[in-house]
Design a protein around this motif. Structure first.
Motif, PDB file in Angstrom:
ATOM      1  N   THR A 185      12.059   3.552  -0.756  1.00 24.66           N
ATOM      2  CA  THR A 185      12.117   4.736   0.092  1.00 24.66           C
ATOM      3  C   THR A 185      10.771   4.998   0.760  1.00 24.66           C
ATOM      4  N   THR A 186       9.690   4.549   0.123  1.00 21.58           N
ATOM      5  CA  THR A 186       8.346   4.615   0.703  1.00 21.58           C
ATOM      6  C   THR A 186       7.617   3.336   0.328  1.00 21.58           C
ATOM      7  N   THR A 187       7.054   2.675   1.321  1.00 16.96           N
ATOM      8  CA  THR A 187       6.292   1.457   1.051  1.00 16.96           C
ATOM      9  C   THR A 187       4.838   1.827   0.802  1.00 16.96           C
ATOM     10  N   GLY A 188       4.330   1.417  -0.358  1.00 16.55           N
ATOM     11  CA  GLY A 188       2.950   1.734  -0.696  1.00 16.55           C
ATOM     12  C   GLY A 188       1.957   0.886   0.077  1.00 16.55           C
ATOM     13  N   THR A 189       0.682   1.243  -0.045  1.00 15.89           N
ATOM     14  CA  THR A 189      -0.392   0.512   0.654  1.00 15.89           C
ATOM     15  C   THR A 189      -1.472   0.048  -0.304  1.00 15.89           C
ATOM     16  N   GLY A 190      -1.301   0.336  -1.612  1.00 16.55           N
ATOM     17  CA  GLY A 190      -2.322  -0.015  -2.594  1.00 16.55           C
ATOM     18  C   GLY A 190      -2.046  -1.341  -3.272  1.00 16.55           C
ATOM     19  N   VAL A 248       1.064   0.384  -4.962  1.00 14.85           N
ATOM     20  CA  VAL A 248       0.656   1.738  -5.325  1.00 14.85           C
ATOM     21  C   VAL A 248       0.867   2.678  -4.130  1.00 14.85           C
ATOM     22  N   GLY A 249       1.439   3.853  -4.425  1.00 13.28           N
ATOM     23  CA  GLY A 249       1.765   4.812  -3.372  1.00 13.28           C
ATOM     24  C   GLY A 249       3.202   4.704  -2.912  1.00 13.28           C
ATOM     25  N   GLY A 250       3.894   3.664  -3.358  1.00 12.53           N
ATOM     26  CA  GLY A 250       5.284   3.476  -2.959  1.00 12.53           C
ATOM     27  C   GLY A 250       6.258   4.166  -3.894  1.00 12.53           C
ATOM     28  N   LEU A 288       5.007   4.461  -7.985  1.00 17.61           N
ATOM     29  CA  LEU A 288       3.931   3.653  -8.589  1.00 17.61           C
ATOM     30  C   LEU A 288       2.597   4.309  -8.271  1.00 17.61           C
ATOM     31  N   THR A 289       1.875   4.723  -9.315  1.00 16.43           N
ATOM     32  CA  THR A 289       0.628   5.467  -9.132  1.00 16.43           C
ATOM     33  C   THR A 289      -0.612   4.644  -9.402  1.00 16.43           C
ATOM     34  N   ALA A 290      -0.490   3.570 -10.204  1.00 19.64           N
ATOM     35  CA  ALA A 290      -1.683   2.733 -10.482  1.00 19.64           C
ATOM     36  C   ALA A 290      -1.265   1.351 -10.939  1.00 19.64           C
ATOM     37  N   VAL A 291      -2.113   0.333 -10.610  1.00 13.35           N
ATOM     38  CA  VAL A 291      -1.952  -1.023 -11.072  1.00 13.35           C
ATOM     39  C   VAL A 291      -3.316  -1.506 -11.562  1.00 13.35           C
ATOM     40  N   LYS A 292      -3.368  -2.029 -12.782  1.00 18.01           N
ATOM     41  CA  LYS A 292      -4.620  -2.532 -13.342  1.00 18.01           C
ATOM     42  C   LYS A 292      -4.427  -3.935 -13.886  1.00 18.01           C
TER      43      LYS A 292
END
Length: 292
Positions: A185-190, A248-250, A288-292
């Motif tokens: 529904t929203t494509t992230g940019t992170g 992230v951000g999606g 998705l708020t974070a990827v490490k």
């Protein structure tokens, strides 16, 4: 002479037990003569939608005790209910035996209102079994107006004016998908999610409901800060497969069939109540708020 008087009184009592306190004193139920059901349409209305069972109707009404001696006034007796006096309306789902009962009314309203259009008016004469039945109501005062009491088994007269009709939403059941469905529904940019990465997400969980407009149940579970290692089997297979490539951000919706979710294992809350039935298809809205 005194003895003779006593004998006369005793004889009189034997002849008229009721007058002297004898006989059957069991209270007798009051039989109320009931009119036949009658529906009169006084104005058809100009609305394009006709009220049918399951539709939501909004209307105004006056309610009166039935008076068999007042034919000249449509058998209307004392007024006992009114939305006109309070400048309000009444709304309920017609024709399914639901909303009318919240007002204490039996099936008479459903019978009278089905088929009406906005702007239409009808008068219904209801025998007691189609109105308040054996329930009695005390007199009430509202907005400075005192309405008469409603005795048990009272026939009624109601004047209705239809304000609006909203058709019921008919949903054609949609079978649950048998494979994983991924919808962004929203494509992230992170940063991008990949196997072996630790993801932090927020999610809402629903059970798939093919008979609902939204294809989902009420909210079953929510979490605003959940972390796990993708692809390590720490979560259900539908997540390990469905979150790969997300940035992230999606935001993404996953519709997950039972074999990629909990399968035949029902899920319970801390009190032991089943929250997710066995073999359920699940719907997750995930950010998705974070990827490490």
């Amino acid at each position: 002479m005194k003895a003779m008087l006593q004998l006369i009184v005793a004889a009189a009592c034997a002849a008229t037990l009721v007058a002297c306190g004898g006989g059957d004193k069991t209270p007798q139920a009051v039989v109320v003569a009931q009119p036949d059901y009658k529906l009169t349409e006084t104005a058809v209305g100009t609305g394009s939608v006709v009220a049918a069972a399951g539709d939501t109707v909004t209307f105004k009404y006056n309610g009166y005790l039935y008076n068999a001696n007042n034919a000249a006034n449509g058998y209307r007796g004392d007024k006992v209910r009114s939305t006109y006096d309070s400048n309000t309306t009444f709304t309920y789902t017609v024709g399914v035996g639901a909303g009318a009962f919240t007002a204490g009314i039996g099936p008479g309203w459903d019978m009278a209102l089905v088929g009406m259009r906005a702007g239409g008016t009808r008068t219904a004469i209801l025998p007691a079994n189609l109105a308040y039945g054996a329930t009695a109501y005390e007199a009430v005062t509202a907005n400075g107006i005192t309405y008469s009491a409603i005795p048990a088994n009272s026939p009624m007269v109601f004047d209705f004016e239809m304000v609006s009709v909203t058709k019921a939403v008919v949903v054609t059941p949609v079978p649950a998908p048998t494979t994983l469905v991924i919808k962004d529904t929203t494509t992230g940019t992170g940063d991008t999610a990949a196997a072996g990465k630790t993801l932090t997400v927020a999610y809402n969980l629903y059970v798939y409901d093919g008979g609902s407009v939204t294809l989902r149940s009420a909210l079953k579970e929510t979490n605003s800060n959940f972390s796990f290692v993708l692809g390590a089997g720490a979560v259900i297979k539908g997540w390990d497969q469905g979150l790969v490539g997300m940035q992230v951000g999606g935001t993404r919706t996953l519709t997950i069939p039972p074999d990629l979710a909990y399968g035949a294992a029902a899920q319970q809350d801390a009190a032991g109540n089943v929250t997710i039935p066995a073999n359920s298809t699940l719907v997750f809205d995930i950010s998705l708020t974070a990827v490490k």
